[in-house]
Design a protein around this motif. Structure first.
Motif, PDB file in Angstrom:
ATOM      1  N   PRO A 157     -33.966  28.140  34.185  1.00  0.00           N
ATOM      2  CA  PRO A 157     -33.144  28.797  35.199  1.00  0.00           C
ATOM      3  C   PRO A 157     -32.031  27.882  35.706  1.00  0.00           C
ATOM      4  O   PRO A 157     -32.121  26.662  35.617  1.00  0.00           O
ATOM      5  N   GLY A 158     -30.988  28.486  36.227  1.00  0.00           N
ATOM      6  CA  GLY A 158     -29.947  27.736  36.933  1.00  0.00           C
ATOM      7  C   GLY A 158     -28.908  27.079  36.058  1.00  0.00           C
ATOM      8  O   GLY A 158     -28.087  26.301  36.557  1.00  0.00           O
ATOM      9  N   THR A 159     -28.908  27.359  34.751  1.00  0.00           N
ATOM     10  CA  THR A 159     -27.952  26.703  33.862  1.00  0.00           C
ATOM     11  C   THR A 159     -27.402  27.685  32.842  1.00  0.00           C
ATOM     12  O   THR A 159     -28.072  28.648  32.458  1.00  0.00           O
ATOM     13  N   ALA A 160     -26.175  27.416  32.387  1.00  0.00           N
ATOM     14  CA  ALA A 160     -25.588  28.129  31.263  1.00  0.00           C
ATOM     15  C   ALA A 160     -25.175  27.139  30.180  1.00  0.00           C
ATOM     16  O   ALA A 160     -24.412  27.486  29.271  1.00  0.00           O
ATOM     17  N   ASP A 161     -25.675  25.883  30.282  1.00  0.00           N
ATOM     18  CA  ASP A 161     -25.275  24.826  29.348  1.00  0.00           C
ATOM     19  C   ASP A 161     -26.456  23.872  29.157  1.00  0.00           C
ATOM     20  O   ASP A 161     -26.482  22.764  29.678  1.00  0.00           O
ATOM     21  N   PHE A 162     -27.429  24.329  28.364  1.00  0.00           N
ATOM     22  CA  PHE A 162     -28.698  23.635  28.145  1.00  0.00           C
ATOM     23  C   PHE A 162     -28.574  22.754  26.909  1.00  0.00           C
ATOM     24  O   PHE A 162     -28.378  23.265  25.805  1.00  0.00           O
ATOM     25  N   HIS A 163     -28.701  21.434  27.070  1.00  0.00           N
ATOM     26  CA  HIS A 163     -28.402  20.487  25.993  1.00  0.00           C
ATOM     27  C   HIS A 163     -29.644  19.786  25.453  1.00  0.00           C
ATOM     28  O   HIS A 163     -30.605  19.536  26.176  1.00  0.00           O
ATOM     29  N   HIS A 164     -29.571  19.433  24.173  1.00  0.00           N
ATOM     30  CA  HIS A 164     -30.584  18.618  23.500  1.00  0.00           C
ATOM     31  C   HIS A 164     -30.154  17.161  23.463  1.00  0.00           C
ATOM     32  O   HIS A 164     -28.967  16.857  23.337  1.00  0.00           O
ATOM     33  N   GLU A 165     -31.134  16.251  23.579  1.00  0.00           N
ATOM     34  CA  GLU A 165     -30.913  14.815  23.377  1.00  0.00           C
ATOM     35  C   GLU A 165     -32.172  14.241  22.720  1.00  0.00           C
ATOM     36  O   GLU A 165     -33.237  14.211  23.340  1.00  0.00           O
ATOM     37  N   VAL A 166     -32.077  13.797  21.483  1.00  0.00           N
ATOM     38  CA  VAL A 166     -33.236  13.234  20.781  1.00  0.00           C
ATOM     39  C   VAL A 166     -33.331  11.736  21.084  1.00  0.00           C
ATOM     40  O   VAL A 166     -32.317  11.036  21.176  1.00  0.00           O
ATOM     41  N   GLU A 167     -34.563  11.240  21.242  1.00  0.00           N
ATOM     42  CA  GLU A 167     -34.758   9.853  21.651  1.00  0.00           C
ATOM     43  C   GLU A 167     -35.997   9.240  20.999  1.00  0.00           C
ATOM     44  O   GLU A 167     -36.967   9.943  20.696  1.00  0.00           O
ATOM     45  N   LEU A 168     -35.969   7.915  20.836  1.00  0.00           N
ATOM     46  CA  LEU A 168     -37.178   7.162  20.512  1.00  0.00           C
ATOM     47  C   LEU A 168     -37.973   6.996  21.799  1.00  0.00           C
ATOM     48  O   LEU A 168     -37.437   6.586  22.833  1.00  0.00           O
ATOM     49  N   VAL A 169     -39.263   7.299  21.727  1.00  0.00           N
ATOM     50  CA  VAL A 169     -40.158   7.197  22.877  1.00  0.00           C
ATOM     51  C   VAL A 169     -41.043   5.961  22.712  1.00  0.00           C
ATOM     52  O   VAL A 169     -41.591   5.714  21.635  1.00  0.00           O
ATOM     53  N   VAL A 170     -41.170   5.211  23.790  1.00  0.00           N
ATOM     54  CA  VAL A 170     -42.032   4.031  23.819  1.00  0.00           C
ATOM     55  C   VAL A 170     -43.183   4.305  24.783  1.00  0.00           C
ATOM     56  O   VAL A 170     -42.952   4.677  25.937  1.00  0.00           O
ATOM     57  N   PHE A 208     -38.224  -4.231  38.155  1.00  0.00           N
ATOM     58  CA  PHE A 208     -38.105  -3.300  39.272  1.00  0.00           C
ATOM     59  C   PHE A 208     -39.398  -2.523  39.538  1.00  0.00           C
ATOM     60  O   PHE A 208     -39.566  -1.936  40.606  1.00  0.00           O
ATOM     61  N   TYR A 209     -40.291  -2.481  38.552  1.00  0.00           N
ATOM     62  CA  TYR A 209     -41.543  -1.734  38.659  1.00  0.00           C
ATOM     63  C   TYR A 209     -42.690  -2.570  38.101  1.00  0.00           C
ATOM     64  O   TYR A 209     -42.492  -3.378  37.193  1.00  0.00           O
ATOM     65  N   HIS A 210     -43.882  -2.332  38.638  1.00  0.00           N
ATOM     66  CA  HIS A 210     -45.095  -2.836  38.003  1.00  0.00           C
ATOM     67  C   HIS A 210     -45.457  -1.834  36.902  1.00  0.00           C
ATOM     68  O   HIS A 210     -46.115  -0.824  37.160  1.00  0.00           O
ATOM     69  N   LEU A 211     -45.002  -2.080  35.693  1.00  0.00           N
ATOM     70  CA  LEU A 211     -45.287  -1.174  34.589  1.00  0.00           C
ATOM     71  C   LEU A 211     -46.767  -1.234  34.247  1.00  0.00           C
ATOM     72  O   LEU A 211     -47.397  -2.302  34.293  1.00  0.00           O
ATOM     73  N   GLN A 212     -47.320  -0.063  33.883  1.00  0.00           N
ATOM     74  CA  GLN A 212     -48.753   0.046  33.663  1.00  0.00           C
ATOM     75  C   GLN A 212     -49.037   0.860  32.408  1.00  0.00           C
ATOM     76  O   GLN A 212     -48.171   1.604  31.923  1.00  0.00           O
ATOM     77  N   PRO A 213     -50.253   0.761  31.850  1.00  0.00           N
ATOM     78  CA  PRO A 213     -50.619   1.639  30.735  1.00  0.00           C
ATOM     79  C   PRO A 213     -50.426   3.104  31.117  1.00  0.00           C
ATOM     80  O   PRO A 213     -50.776   3.529  32.222  1.00  0.00           O
ATOM     81  N   GLY A 214     -49.856   3.860  30.201  1.00  0.00           N
ATOM     82  CA  GLY A 214     -49.558   5.265  30.459  1.00  0.00           C
ATOM     83  C   GLY A 214     -48.105   5.509  30.796  1.00  0.00           C
ATOM     84  O   GLY A 214     -47.644   6.660  30.785  1.00  0.00           O
ATOM     85  N   ASP A 215     -47.342   4.452  31.095  1.00  0.00           N
ATOM     86  CA  ASP A 215     -45.909   4.630  31.338  1.00  0.00           C
ATOM     87  C   ASP A 215     -45.187   4.896  30.019  1.00  0.00           C
ATOM     88  O   ASP A 215     -45.524   4.328  28.975  1.00  0.00           O
ATOM     89  N   ILE A 216     -44.197   5.776  30.081  1.00  0.00           N
ATOM     90  CA  ILE A 216     -43.389   6.175  28.925  1.00  0.00           C
ATOM     91  C   ILE A 216     -41.942   5.772  29.186  1.00  0.00           C
ATOM     92  O   ILE A 216     -41.426   5.937  30.300  1.00  0.00           O
ATOM     93  N   ILE A 217     -41.289   5.271  28.151  1.00  0.00           N
ATOM     94  CA  ILE A 217     -39.859   4.974  28.236  1.00  0.00           C
ATOM     95  C   ILE A 217     -39.143   5.761  27.139  1.00  0.00           C
ATOM     96  O   ILE A 217     -39.456   5.604  25.956  1.00  0.00           O
ATOM     97  N   MET A 218     -38.198   6.617  27.539  1.00  0.00           N
ATOM     98  CA  MET A 218     -37.326   7.315  26.597  1.00  0.00           C
ATOM     99  C   MET A 218     -36.046   6.495  26.507  1.00  0.00           C
ATOM    100  O   MET A 218     -35.379   6.236  27.523  1.00  0.00           O
ATOM    101  N   THR A 219     -35.695   6.055  25.298  1.00  0.00           N
ATOM    102  CA  THR A 219     -34.765   4.934  25.128  1.00  0.00           C
ATOM    103  C   THR A 219     -33.305   5.322  24.933  1.00  0.00           C
ATOM    104  O   THR A 219     -32.493   4.468  24.581  1.00  0.00           O
ATOM    105  N   GLY A 220     -32.931   6.571  25.182  1.00  0.00           N
ATOM    106  CA  GLY A 220     -31.532   6.966  25.044  1.00  0.00           C
ATOM    107  C   GLY A 220     -31.282   7.742  23.768  1.00  0.00           C
ATOM    108  O   GLY A 220     -32.106   7.751  22.848  1.00  0.00           O
ATOM    109  N   THR A 221     -30.115   8.388  23.722  1.00  0.00           N
ATOM    110  CA  THR A 221     -29.807   9.300  22.620  1.00  0.00           C
ATOM    111  C   THR A 221     -28.514   8.928  21.911  1.00  0.00           C
ATOM    112  O   THR A 221     -27.574   8.437  22.548  1.00  0.00           O
TER     113      THR A 221
END
Length: 232
Positions: A73-86, A188-201
């Motif tokens: 909802p709320g958009t007329a311009d829905f975009h895709h961005e593929v990324e490597l996930v860590v 900036f954060y105490h990173l922990q198991p279970g955290d996900i990083i999406m690395t850009g497109t």
């Protein structure tokens, strides 16, 4: 003393793991912005080579590969961005890149789906653009592969819509590597198991419409597919 909750809490979101019945519980989702120079250029912004930049998505935004999601909802311009996930399996705080690399549990393919018109409008007004990025079904993930089975290098990263190639880059085009991003974020954060990083497109982001199908791939990882349904 036992806490009494007013209503049942949501289940912990989790991702499938290639070749296993075990699942990866997701704690937080961090997303790197402008990590490919060609994508920054197509968006009309300069690359900040001083440090990575970030935004976040809620784990409740997760959809899995093979799903059909409604056009949001709320958009007329829905975009895709593929990324490597860590996917992180260890803790990191103020880590060096070498220390940060040891916290990686695995890798996968993800889609950072974006309500581009909302993002652009809020950017123009210099307001927060969470509504453009953080919404239901906006974080789409394929099954994860353990780090022992995959090392990011010069692999191709591609996305097709209805079979037409839209995004075609290389992981080596990333400005900030996985260890560099993870180490910087740990400042900036105490990173922990279970955290996900999406690395850009990479470049080539663009709109998808109801009835269209997205297919994404990174050499050596489980592929991702997503169908876009009609608006609710």
């Amino acid at each position: 003393m036992t806490e009494t909750l007013l209503f049942p809490p949501p289940a912990v979101p989790s991702l499938p793991v290639t070749g296993s019945d075990a699942r990866f519980p997701v704690r937080r989702i961090f997303c790197v912005g402008r990590n490919y120079a060609a994508h920054a250029a197509e968006m009309g912004v300069a690359v900040d080579r001083e440090a990575p930049s970030y935004f976040t998505k809620s784990p409740l935004d997760i959809a899995l590969s093979g799903s059909e999601i409604p056009y949001p909802p709320g958009t007329a311009d829905f975009h895709h961005e593929v990324e490597l996930v860590v996917a992180l399996g260890g803790a990191a705080f103020r880590a060096t890149p070498e220390e940060a690399a040891k916290t990686v549990w695995g890798y996968g393919i993800g889609l950072d789906m974006t309500r581009r018109d909302l993002q652009a409008g809020f950017k123009e007004k210099r307001l927060s653009w969470d509504l453009g990025k953080d919404f239901e079904n906006s974080a789409v993930f394929a099954p994860l592969s353990p780090a022992a089975a995959f090392t990011p290098a010069d692999q191709a990263i591609r996305l097709r819509v209805n079979g037409d190639l839209r995004q075609d880059g290389r992981l080596s085009d990333m400005i900030w590597s996985v260890p560099e991003v993870t180490a910087h974020l740990s400042g900036f954060y105490h990173l922990q198991p279970g955290d996900i990083i999406m690395t850009g497109t990479p470049s080539g982001v663009g709109p998808v419409l109801a009835g269209e199908r997205i297919e994404a791939e990174i050499d050596g990882l489980s592929p991702l597919s997503l169908s876009i349904g009609t608006a609710e």
